[in-house]
Design a protein around this motif. Structure first.
Motif, PDB file in Angstrom:
ATOM      1  N   UNK A  12       0.841  -1.205   0.000  1.00 36.19           N
ATOM      2  CA  UNK A  12       0.000   0.000   0.000  1.00 36.19           C
ATOM      3  C   UNK A  12       0.871   1.247   0.000  1.00 36.19           C
ATOM      4  N   UNK A  13       0.285   2.350  -0.425  1.00 33.75           N
ATOM      5  CA  UNK A  13       0.944   3.650  -0.322  1.00 33.75           C
ATOM      6  C   UNK A  13       0.158   4.474   0.689  1.00 33.75           C
ATOM      7  N   UNK A  35       4.425  -4.378   2.692  1.00 31.50           N
ATOM      8  CA  UNK A  35       5.272  -3.245   2.307  1.00 31.50           C
ATOM      9  C   UNK A  35       4.415  -1.989   2.237  1.00 31.50           C
ATOM     10  N   UNK A  36       4.862  -0.944   2.919  1.00 28.07           N
ATOM     11  CA  UNK A  36       4.172   0.346   2.880  1.00 28.07           C
ATOM     12  C   UNK A  36       5.150   1.398   2.369  1.00 28.07           C
ATOM     13  N   UNK A  54       6.647  -6.482  11.496  1.00 24.76           N
ATOM     14  CA  UNK A  54       6.509  -7.281  10.279  1.00 24.76           C
ATOM     15  C   UNK A  54       6.463  -6.418   9.019  1.00 24.76           C
ATOM     16  N   UNK A  55       6.176  -5.132   9.190  1.00 19.71           N
ATOM     17  CA  UNK A  55       5.977  -4.244   8.049  1.00 19.71           C
ATOM     18  C   UNK A  55       7.302  -3.650   7.585  1.00 19.71           C
ATOM     19  N   UNK A  56       7.521  -3.660   6.278  1.00 17.32           N
ATOM     20  CA  UNK A  56       8.664  -2.973   5.682  1.00 17.32           C
ATOM     21  C   UNK A  56       8.206  -1.576   5.264  1.00 17.32           C
ATOM     22  N   UNK A  57       8.795  -0.556   5.866  1.00 18.56           N
ATOM     23  CA  UNK A  57       8.428   0.835   5.576  1.00 18.56           C
ATOM     24  C   UNK A  57       9.480   1.470   4.671  1.00 18.56           C
ATOM     25  N   UNK A  58       9.007   2.089   3.589  1.00 20.08           N
ATOM     26  CA  UNK A  58       9.865   2.839   2.675  1.00 20.08           C
ATOM     27  C   UNK A  58       9.275   4.234   2.551  1.00 20.08           C
ATOM     28  N   UNK A  59      10.076   5.251   2.782  1.00 20.23           N
ATOM     29  CA  UNK A  59       9.606   6.632   2.595  1.00 20.23           C
ATOM     30  C   UNK A  59      10.150   7.173   1.281  1.00 20.23           C
ATOM     31  N   UNK A  83      -2.989  -5.381  -3.209  1.00 15.31           N
ATOM     32  CA  UNK A  83      -2.707  -3.941  -3.171  1.00 15.31           C
ATOM     33  C   UNK A  83      -3.931  -3.210  -2.630  1.00 15.31           C
ATOM     34  N   UNK A  84      -3.861  -2.763  -1.378  1.00 17.87           N
ATOM     35  CA  UNK A  84      -4.988  -2.074  -0.753  1.00 17.87           C
ATOM     36  C   UNK A  84      -4.671  -0.620  -0.461  1.00 17.87           C
ATOM     37  N   UNK A  85      -5.730   0.156  -0.257  1.00 15.33           N
ATOM     38  CA  UNK A  85      -5.604   1.497   0.310  1.00 15.33           C
ATOM     39  C   UNK A  85      -5.786   1.389   1.812  1.00 15.33           C
ATOM     40  N   UNK A  86      -5.277   2.364   2.544  1.00 12.98           N
ATOM     41  CA  UNK A  86      -5.341   2.296   4.009  1.00 12.98           C
ATOM     42  C   UNK A  86      -6.769   2.314   4.536  1.00 12.98           C
ATOM     43  N   UNK A  87      -7.717   2.862   3.771  1.00  7.52           N
ATOM     44  CA  UNK A  87      -9.102   2.944   4.245  1.00  7.52           C
ATOM     45  C   UNK A  87      -9.951   1.759   3.769  1.00  7.52           C
ATOM     46  N   UNK A  88      -9.304   0.682   3.332  1.00  3.61           N
ATOM     47  CA  UNK A  88     -10.026  -0.509   2.891  1.00  3.61           C
ATOM     48  C   UNK A  88      -9.785  -1.663   3.875  1.00  3.61           C
TER      49      UNK A  88
END
Length: 279
Positions: A12-13, A35-36, A54-59, A83-88
Motif C-alpha cells: 500500500x501507499x 510493504x508500505x 513485520x511491516x517494511x516501511x519505505x519513505x 494492493x490495498x488502500x489504508x481505508x479498505x
C-alpha cells in the motif's frame, strides 16, 4: 522451500493515514510480506507503522499515484500481490477467498477485481453510483503493470485473464464532509494537470452543465435519491470534483499564458484570408 508464487505480498501507499493504519495492518496479518511506501506523513502514521515489526516501511516523495504505486509494486517479493488502500478492509469471507485462489494450483487468472462496499461514516451507502464500484486489488506481479500516462485514477494493465471475487471489500472513504470534499478537490485538480496539454478552454458548459449532469446522473439514474441525505452529499461532492477539475484547468492555462507573455512570446494569430474579399 519458499515458493513466491504461492505466497502473498500486501502493498500500500500512504500519506497521513494515522486513523486507519493500525487497523489495516492488523487486517492484513495473514500475508507473508507487507510493504508500505509512505510519502513522508507528519500525523503519526510513520510512528504507528514502526510498532509493527513485520511491516517494511519505505519513505519516498510523492510524484503522482501511478508513479508511487508502480514503485511500491516493484518492491514486492512475491508474485501474488494484494494492493490495498489504508481505508479498505477485508471481511473474513473475502480473506478466505483470497487464500483459496492464490493457493489454487495452475490458477489461470492473472488479476482479480474486488467489488467494494462504500461506507458513509459507519453506515453503508447502497447507491449514488457506488453500487457497482470495483477495482483490481489482487494480481500477479509478473502479469501486470500500471499504465504510465495516467497520474490519477491509475490503470492496471493485465497480461492475462481477469476475474472477480465474490465477497466485497469494505471501503471507509467517507470520514466527514471536509475530508471527502478535500479528496474530490484533489482528484479533480490532478485530473486537470493530466489533461492540461489538451486543447480545452473551460467555459459555462464545463463549469456548470458537466457538474450538473454528474450530480443528476448519480442522484437519479444511479439511485442516489434512495440514499437519502447521504446520497445528496455524495452526489454533490462528486459533482464538485468535476467543477474543481475545470477550475484548475482554467488556472493552469492562465498561468501558462502569463508565462509565455513574460518570455516575450506572442501568440500566433491566423492571417486574414483576403481571397473572399478580392474584387
Amino acid at each position: 522451500m519458499h515458493d513466491p508464487n504461492r505466497n502473498i505480498s500486501a502493498v500500500m501507499i500512504t500519506y497521513n493515514e494515522v486513523e486507519h493504519i493500525d487497523a489495516v495492518i492488523e487486517n492484513l496479518e495473514f500475508v507473508d510480506e507487507m510493504i508500505i511506501v509512505d510519502s513522508f506523513s507528519n500525523d503519526g502514521t510513520v510512528e504507528a507503522i514502526g510498532n509493527h515489526p513485520k511491516v517494511t516501511l519505505i519513505q519516498r516523495p510523492f510524484k503522482n499515484y501511478t508513479d508511487q504505486k508502480a514503485y511500491a509494486l516493484s518492491q514486492a517479493s512475491n508474485d501474488w500481490v494484494l494492493f490495498l488502500d489504508a481505508d479498505e478492509r477485508l471481511t473474513d469471507a473475502l480473506r478466505e477467498e483470497i487464500i483459496k485462489v492464490t493457493q489454487k494450483p495452475n490458477n489461470p487468472v492473472a488479476a482479480y477485481y474486488f467489488y467494494r462496499t462504500f461506507m458513509f461514516k459507519k453506515e453503508r451507502l447502497r447507491f449514488s453510483g457506488w453500487q457497482t464500484d470495483k477495482n483490481y486489488r489482487l494480481f500477479r506481479k509478473s502479469k501486470v503493470h500500471f499504465k504510465e500516462d495516467l497520474i490519477v485514477h491509475e490503470t492496471l494493465v493485465v497480461n492475462g485473464k481477469s476475474a472477480s471475487l465474490k465477497h466485497k471489500l469494505i471501503h471507509f472513504s467517507y470520514k466527514d464532509y471536509e475530508d471527502y470534499k478535500g479528496k474530490m478537490l484533489k482528484y479533480g485538480q490532478m485530473k486537470a494537470r493530466h489533461t492540461a496539454h489538451k486543447n480545452v478552454s473551460p467555459n459555462f458548459f464545463h463549469f456548470y452543465l458537466k457538474p450538473g449532469f454528474k450530480f443528476l446522473y448519480n442522484y437519479i439514474c444511479r439511485l442516489g435519491v434512495l440514499d437519502g441525505k447521504k446520497g445528496v452529499t455524495i452526489c454533490y461532492l462528486n459533482a464538485l470534483g468535476v467543477y474543481a477539475r475545470y477550475k484548475e484547468l482554467e488556472r493552469l492555462k492562465q498561468q501558462h499564458a502569463k508565462s509565455t507573455e513574460s518570455r516575450g512570446i506572442k501568440p500566433i494569430q491566423k492571417q486574414r484570408d483576403l481571397s473572399s474579399t478580392a474584387a
